[in-house]
Design a protein around this motif. Structure first.
Motif, short mmCIF file in Angstrom:
data_model
loop_
_atom_site.label_atom_id
_atom_site.label_comp_id
_atom_site.label_asym_id
_atom_site.label_seq_id
_atom_site.Cartn_x
_atom_site.Cartn_y
_atom_site.Cartn_z
N ASN A 1 -9.32 3.24 -4.14
CA ASN A 1 -8.97 1.85 -4.06
C ASN A 1 -8.23 1.58 -5.42
O ASN A 1 -8.36 2.32 -6.66
N LEU A 2 -7.04 0.57 -5.68
CA LEU A 2 -6.69 0.08 -6.85
C LEU A 2 -7.83 -0.49 -7.71
O LEU A 2 -8.77 -1.12 -7.11
N ARG B 1 -13.63 2.77 -5.57
CA ARG B 1 -12.68 2.95 -6.67
C ARG B 1 -12.68 4.22 -7.80
O ARG B 1 -11.83 4.91 -8.08
N GLY C 1 -6.00 -1.03 -1.30
CA GLY C 1 -6.35 0.53 -1.19
C GLY C 1 -7.04 0.48 0.10
O GLY C 1 -7.48 -0.33 0.91
N GLN D 1 -3.85 2.14 -10.93
CA GLN D 1 -2.86 0.87 -10.62
C GLN D 1 -4.01 -0.26 -10.11
O GLN D 1 -5.09 -0.35 -10.11
N PHE E 1 0.94 -1.25 -0.03
CA PHE E 1 0.00 0.00 -0.06
C PHE E 1 0.83 1.23 -0.09
O PHE E 1 0.58 2.37 -0.72
N LEU F 1 -4.61 5.80 -7.24
CA LEU F 1 -4.75 4.40 -6.83
C LEU F 1 -5.53 3.75 -7.83
O LEU F 1 -5.23 2.55 -8.43
N SER G 1 2.10 1.91 -3.61
CA SER G 1 0.94 2.44 -4.32
C SER G 1 0.70 4.02 -4.11
O SER G 1 0.67 4.45 -5.07
N VAL G 2 0.65 4.37 -2.60
CA VAL G 2 0.36 5.67 -2.57
C VAL G 2 1.55 6.61 -2.89
O VAL G 2 1.44 7.81 -3.06
#
Length: 259
Positions: A137-138, A132, A204, A51, A38, A48, A41-42
């Motif tokens: 959220n991814l 999302r 996410g 991804q 996470f 997000l 990702s951030v």
């Protein structure tokens, strides 16, 4: 009963160490891995939602038999902590039957699990689409396996493995040990639910929150029924629909997000 110790009189220190070791070998390690993922990702350029988090991917692209071997190895090895929990619970002379993971009530467990899955599945999908779209959220990719004969059997096995590992360890086993360590029911509920959310954090913030809420529901149902069997059935059905449904519908319907 809360605060009681096994018949062998194991100390709280032993029970605490045992619980931490089981989690370190299973979902606790997954939670730490998800947190690292996470953070990656951030801190990556872009949002997000741009991804993807792939749940079931190929381990040997272009080599289907080797890929199958890796898939089966991954499923089998993930179940080892459940075998460890079963071994540890035999000291209390009941094994996994103590937490309601047995075949004494198969149709009742399946019926209850189906109802739970129907309720959580529809709400969960709506929640995922909303978070999302909001950028929290991814894009979750439930499967990205090659189109070979073993694709859907492996996805079903993966779904069953996920359900057994999570419900046996994070609900049945963990709640029993926390009860024996003297935790209050609310504290145990919070620990189990936050743990469930944390090892989904790689998806996410939505994955964390959604699964934490699911964890609260599952703990309350376990306290009411005294069995993880219905929860395993519900979780397996949820994952089977998600994995197989994505494989059949991805790219064919407009409402299903894809990378």
């Amino acid at each position: 009963m809360a605060g009681s110790l096994p018949q062998e009189g194991l100390s709280r220190r032993t029970l605490r160490s045992e619980t931490l070791l089981v989690l370190a070998l299973s979902l606790g390690a997954s939670a730490l891995s998800a947190l690292i993922s996470f953070i990656g990702s951030v801190t990556r350029p872009g949002g997000l939602a741009d991804q993807a988090a792939t749940l079931n991917g190929s381990h040997a692209p272009g080599r289907p038999w080797l890929d199958l071997a890796w898939q089966l190895f991954g499923i089998a090895s993930a179940l080892v902590p459940v075998a460890l929990v079963a071994h540890l619970l035999t000291r209390e002379r009941a094994g996994l039957g103590m937490i309601g993971f047995d075949l004494r009530r198969p149709w009742s467990d399946l019926g209850r699990g189906t109802l739970v899955a129907a309720g959580i599945g529809s709400a969960g999908l709506a929640f995922y689409l909303v978070v999302r779209a909001a950028g929290f959220n991814l894009t979750v990719v439930p499967e990205n396996l090659p189109d070979v004969w073993w694709k859907y059997p492996v996805l079903i096995l993966s779904a069953v493995q996920n359900s057994v590992v999570e419900e046996v360890i994070v609900v049945g086993y963990l709640l029993r040990r926390l009860d024996q360590l003297g935790w209050s029911p609310m504290a145990a509920l919070a620990a189990s639910s936050v743990l469930r959310g944390s090892y989904h954090l790689y998806q996410g913030i939505g994955g964390f929150v959604g699964n934490m809420v699911m964890g609260v529901v599952f703990v309350l149902l376990y306290r009411r029924w005294g069995r993880v069997g219905p929860l395993v059935a519900a979780h397996a059905l949820l994952d089977i629909v998600a994995f197989v449904g994505y494989g059949l519908l991805a790219g064919k319907v407009g409402w299903l997000p894809t990378p």
